[in-house]
Design a protein around this motif. Sequence first.
Motif, mmCIF file in Angstrom:
data_model
loop_
_atom_site.group_PDB
_atom_site.id
_atom_site.type_symbol
_atom_site.label_atom_id
_atom_site.label_comp_id
_atom_site.label_asym_id
_atom_site.label_seq_id
_atom_site.Cartn_x
_atom_site.Cartn_y
_atom_site.Cartn_z
ATOM 1 N N LEU A 289 -13.811 -17.731 -16.376
ATOM 2 C CA LEU A 289 -12.525 -18.298 -16.015
ATOM 3 C C LEU A 289 -12.158 -19.612 -17.084
ATOM 4 C CD1 LEU A 289 -12.937 -18.903 -12.444
ATOM 5 C CD2 LEU A 289 -11.977 -17.224 -13.704
ATOM 6 N N GLU A 290 -11.415 -20.031 -18.111
ATOM 7 C CA GLU A 290 -11.239 -20.579 -19.132
ATOM 8 C C GLU A 290 -10.075 -21.251 -19.582
ATOM 9 O OE1 GLU A 290 -10.937 -22.811 -22.397
ATOM 10 O OE2 GLU A 290 -12.728 -22.071 -21.390
ATOM 11 N N SER A 291 -9.836 -22.465 -19.158
ATOM 12 C CA SER A 291 -8.169 -23.300 -18.766
ATOM 13 C C SER A 291 -7.392 -23.099 -20.338
ATOM 14 C CB SER A 291 -8.836 -25.149 -18.468
ATOM 15 O OG SER A 291 -9.214 -24.888 -19.888
ATOM 16 N N ALA A 292 -8.129 -22.826 -21.591
ATOM 17 C CA ALA A 292 -7.031 -22.234 -22.598
ATOM 18 C C ALA A 292 -6.512 -20.821 -22.320
ATOM 19 C CB ALA A 292 -8.058 -22.782 -23.727
ATOM 20 N N SER A 293 -5.314 -20.712 -23.491
ATOM 21 C CA SER A 293 -4.581 -19.819 -23.642
ATOM 22 C C SER A 293 -6.018 -18.748 -24.510
ATOM 23 C CB SER A 293 -2.964 -19.559 -23.634
ATOM 24 O OG SER A 293 -3.337 -20.021 -24.888
ATOM 25 N N GLU A 294 -6.049 -18.751 -24.986
ATOM 26 C CA GLU A 294 -6.615 -18.312 -26.109
ATOM 27 C C GLU A 294 -8.577 -18.964 -25.927
ATOM 28 O OE1 GLU A 294 -4.129 -16.940 -29.583
ATOM 29 O OE2 GLU A 294 -4.865 -18.913 -29.786
ATOM 30 N N LEU A 295 -8.841 -17.733 -25.761
ATOM 31 C CA LEU A 295 -10.838 -17.989 -26.454
ATOM 32 C C LEU A 295 -11.031 -18.123 -27.614
ATOM 33 C CD1 LEU A 295 -12.996 -17.163 -23.797
ATOM 34 C CD2 LEU A 295 -13.755 -15.055 -25.243
ATOM 35 N N LEU A 296 -12.054 -19.158 -27.837
ATOM 36 C CA LEU A 296 -12.703 -19.563 -29.305
ATOM 37 C C LEU A 296 -11.712 -20.018 -29.389
ATOM 38 C CD1 LEU A 296 -15.477 -17.117 -29.396
ATOM 39 C CD2 LEU A 296 -15.621 -19.339 -28.181
ATOM 40 N N PRO A 297 -11.209 -21.270 -29.057
ATOM 41 C CA PRO A 297 -9.707 -21.612 -29.738
ATOM 42 C C PRO A 297 -9.703 -22.821 -31.543
ATOM 43 C CG PRO A 297 -10.337 -23.327 -28.425
ATOM 44 C CD PRO A 297 -10.584 -22.399 -27.806
ATOM 45 N N HIS A 298 -11.219 -22.912 -31.456
ATOM 46 C CA HIS A 298 -12.065 -22.843 -33.067
ATOM 47 C C HIS A 298 -12.111 -22.731 -33.933
ATOM 48 C CE1 HIS A 298 -11.660 -27.278 -31.391
ATOM 49 N NE2 HIS A 298 -12.104 -27.156 -30.138
ATOM 50 N N GLU A 299 -12.159 -20.639 -33.297
ATOM 51 C CA GLU A 299 -12.342 -19.698 -34.048
ATOM 52 C C GLU A 299 -11.419 -18.992 -34.734
ATOM 53 O OE1 GLU A 299 -15.569 -19.562 -35.270
ATOM 54 O OE2 GLU A 299 -16.441 -19.982 -34.309
ATOM 55 N N ASP A 300 -11.180 -18.147 -36.115
ATOM 56 C CA ASP A 300 -10.186 -18.017 -36.443
ATOM 57 C C ASP A 300 -9.589 -16.788 -35.023
ATOM 58 O OD1 ASP A 300 -9.774 -19.045 -38.515
ATOM 59 O OD2 ASP A 300 -10.851 -18.284 -39.569
ATOM 60 N N ARG A 301 -8.885 -16.663 -34.844
ATOM 61 C CA ARG A 301 -8.339 -15.387 -34.385
ATOM 62 C C ARG A 301 -8.773 -14.084 -34.137
ATOM 63 N NH1 ARG A 301 -8.227 -18.018 -30.145
ATOM 64 N NH2 ARG A 301 -9.306 -18.721 -31.758
ATOM 65 N N VAL B 236 -11.559 -13.392 -35.280
ATOM 66 C CA VAL B 236 -12.748 -13.241 -34.472
ATOM 67 C C VAL B 236 -13.141 -13.368 -33.330
ATOM 68 C CG1 VAL B 236 -15.138 -15.398 -35.075
ATOM 69 C CG2 VAL B 236 -13.638 -14.051 -36.774
ATOM 70 N N ALA B 237 -11.812 -14.288 -33.241
ATOM 71 C CA ALA B 237 -11.821 -14.174 -31.552
ATOM 72 C C ALA B 237 -11.594 -12.812 -30.549
ATOM 73 C CB ALA B 237 -11.114 -15.465 -31.300
ATOM 74 N N GLU B 238 -11.150 -12.754 -31.238
ATOM 75 C CA GLU B 238 -10.481 -10.844 -30.843
ATOM 76 C C GLU B 238 -11.588 -10.156 -30.806
ATOM 77 O OE1 GLU B 238 -7.196 -10.390 -32.593
ATOM 78 O OE2 GLU B 238 -5.850 -11.433 -31.908
ATOM 79 N N ALA B 239 -12.256 -10.277 -32.069
ATOM 80 C CA ALA B 239 -13.598 -9.680 -32.008
ATOM 81 C C ALA B 239 -14.481 -10.008 -31.051
ATOM 82 C CB ALA B 239 -14.143 -9.816 -33.049
ATOM 83 N N VAL B 240 -13.871 -10.851 -30.988
ATOM 84 C CA VAL B 240 -15.805 -10.974 -29.727
ATOM 85 C C VAL B 240 -15.676 -11.446 -28.306
ATOM 86 C CG1 VAL B 240 -16.658 -13.395 -28.698
ATOM 87 C CG2 VAL B 240 -16.264 -13.450 -31.142
ATOM 88 N N ARG B 241 -13.878 -11.579 -28.011
ATOM 89 C CA ARG B 241 -14.257 -11.157 -26.671
ATOM 90 C C ARG B 241 -13.471 -9.505 -26.640
ATOM 91 N NH1 ARG B 241 -8.435 -13.484 -23.094
ATOM 92 N NH2 ARG B 241 -8.416 -11.931 -21.622
ATOM 93 N N GLY B 242 -12.912 -8.891 -27.662
ATOM 94 C CA GLY B 242 -13.112 -7.071 -27.326
ATOM 95 C C GLY B 242 -15.134 -6.527 -26.699
ATOM 96 N N VAL B 243 -15.958 -6.642 -27.596
ATOM 97 C CA VAL B 243 -17.251 -6.736 -28.212
ATOM 98 C C VAL B 243 -17.488 -7.075 -26.238
ATOM 99 C CG1 VAL B 243 -19.407 -7.087 -28.575
ATOM 100 C CG2 VAL B 243 -18.315 -6.634 -30.359
ATOM 101 N N LEU B 244 -17.698 -8.296 -25.896
ATOM 102 C CA LEU B 244 -17.806 -9.155 -24.276
ATOM 103 C C LEU B 244 -17.797 -7.740 -23.275
ATOM 104 C CD1 LEU B 244 -18.349 -12.225 -25.589
ATOM 105 C CD2 LEU B 244 -20.016 -11.103 -24.857
ATOM 106 N N GLU B 245 -16.071 -7.680 -23.824
ATOM 107 C CA GLU B 245 -15.098 -6.807 -22.744
ATOM 108 C C GLU B 245 -16.243 -5.391 -22.834
ATOM 109 O OE1 GLU B 245 -11.067 -9.196 -22.532
ATOM 110 O OE2 GLU B 245 -11.435 -7.044 -23.595
ATOM 111 N N LYS B 246 -16.296 -4.987 -23.340
ATOM 112 C CA LYS B 246 -16.777 -3.741 -23.466
ATOM 113 C C LYS B 246 -18.315 -4.168 -22.801
ATOM 114 C CE LYS B 246 -14.872 -2.039 -27.790
ATOM 115 N NZ LYS B 246 -15.319 -0.769 -29.494
ATOM 116 N N ARG B 247 -18.998 -4.739 -22.554
ATOM 117 C CA ARG B 247 -19.701 -5.033 -22.354
ATOM 118 C C ARG B 247 -20.149 -5.214 -20.580
ATOM 119 N NH1 ARG B 247 -23.945 -9.208 -24.248
ATOM 120 N NH2 ARG B 247 -25.039 -8.169 -23.531
ATOM 121 N N GLY B 248 -18.691 -5.987 -20.566
ATOM 122 C CA GLY B 248 -18.537 -5.405 -18.752
ATOM 123 C C GLY B 248 -18.041 -6.843 -18.033
ATOM 124 N N ILE B 249 -17.886 -7.579 -19.189
ATOM 125 C CA ILE B 249 -17.510 -9.113 -18.762
ATOM 126 C C ILE B 249 -15.825 -9.425 -18.546
ATOM 127 C CG2 ILE B 249 -17.690 -11.738 -19.670
ATOM 128 C CD1 ILE B 249 -19.570 -11.015 -21.454
#
Length: 456
Positions: free
Chosen positions: A199-211, A213-226
């Motif tokens: 549960l993240e209050s910000a509208s996007e994950l990892l706001p300090h990273e480039d978009r 990269v952040a999208e790649a991280v989210r995609g990989v972690l979602e594939k793992r079931g998170i």
Amino acid sequence: MKEYDALIIGFGKAGKTLAGQLAARGWSVALVERSQRMYGGTCINIGCIPTKFLIHKASLAAASRPQSFGQRQDYYRQSIAEKKALVESLRELNYRKLADNPLIDLWTGEGSFISPHEVAVKGARSVELLAGRRIILDTGSETVIPPIRGLTESNRVYTSTTIMELERLPHRLAVIGGGYIGLEFASMYASFGSAVTVLESASELLPHEDRDVAEAVRGVLEKRGIAFRTGTRVAAVQDTVQGVRIDVAGEAEAAGYALEADAVLLATGRRPATGGLNLKAAGIQTDERGAIRVDEHLETSAPGVYAAGDVTGGPQFTYISLDDSRIIRDALFGEGVRTTLNRGPVPYSVYIEPPLSHVGLHEAEATGQGLDVRVNRIDVSTIPRARTMSSAEGLLKAVIDRSTDLVVGCTLFGPSSVEVIDAVALAMRHGITARELSEGIYTHPSMTETFNDLFA
């Protein structure tokens, strides 16, 4: 009152390193630590070492054949026991390294200033008064507890410290906070076998990273079931017969909803731990976040009093604390040329699976500063070494100044990035050009050989 050449409050990396080095120079040293369970500092007891050990154990669990949740429970329980044994052994080693030195006295209790160079140490049975010609503060940081209704009353809410004492693997884990700490634990518990929701209050994950990269991280972690729920505000937490209920408030016209879990991890950040130091008595100033103000030599507003590590509000890394000890040592015995302003690019890693590592400027930061840069990207799936490790997801990214051909930033989201990023940081620190990196000769197959293409 007992007097010392140096009085150090906090058994962290900077504190324990300086204690040994000052004693080696013949100084009498007092080291004050408020808890016996924190001998050795945060990293050894509740930070880097136990978390990375459990992350490694979790990766082994994820790589094993499919198992029942009961089998994963047993494996997790054993991993927690092994983590405890490791921490206890390292804690004893750190204790003995200083306690056996005749020039170092260890005091267990909470230290607080009564004057600029006098400290009262409140122990279990008495209060001792100590004085130091030089004083060094290395008290670290503590978890931020947000004002969420029912949070402190719940028996199923944990911090990054207390959840590592939990011997029963949560079937369902809710993580409040999608920052670096939250993602590390989310990745780790997903590997152990928990169903994880972040549960993240910000509208996007990892706001300090480039978009990208952040999208790649989210995609990989979602594939793992998170599961990720961004733009959420947790309104309340309440224990139930079966577990814990998390009430999420709706935004604008959206309706709120409830989430059920077996445990909640609070990962909402950390702040400098200065609460009990009574800094006003020493004339030590803090900033609006409560961090101790220091100059480039880490000296506070009180002459002869220094601060190091997380308590200064800088990057919260053990290796920064170690470098802080070098800066203070140079201020005390050297020419004072080593400062916080010239330590160069500092890398960091997030131990998700695969790990995310970065050094220097992000692409958005570089362009925001007006730099004319070229950006090279490599998909990890194209790297032979990644395929041999069955870890072929992720993204590598280099940001290069066109005019100088110097690397100004690099992000590695892929296997072995925690090791490879140090080579990039070293190259940046010594002005090695992208062309030189791209024309290097590297072992094969390796993740480092991607430099041939990443910096081309």
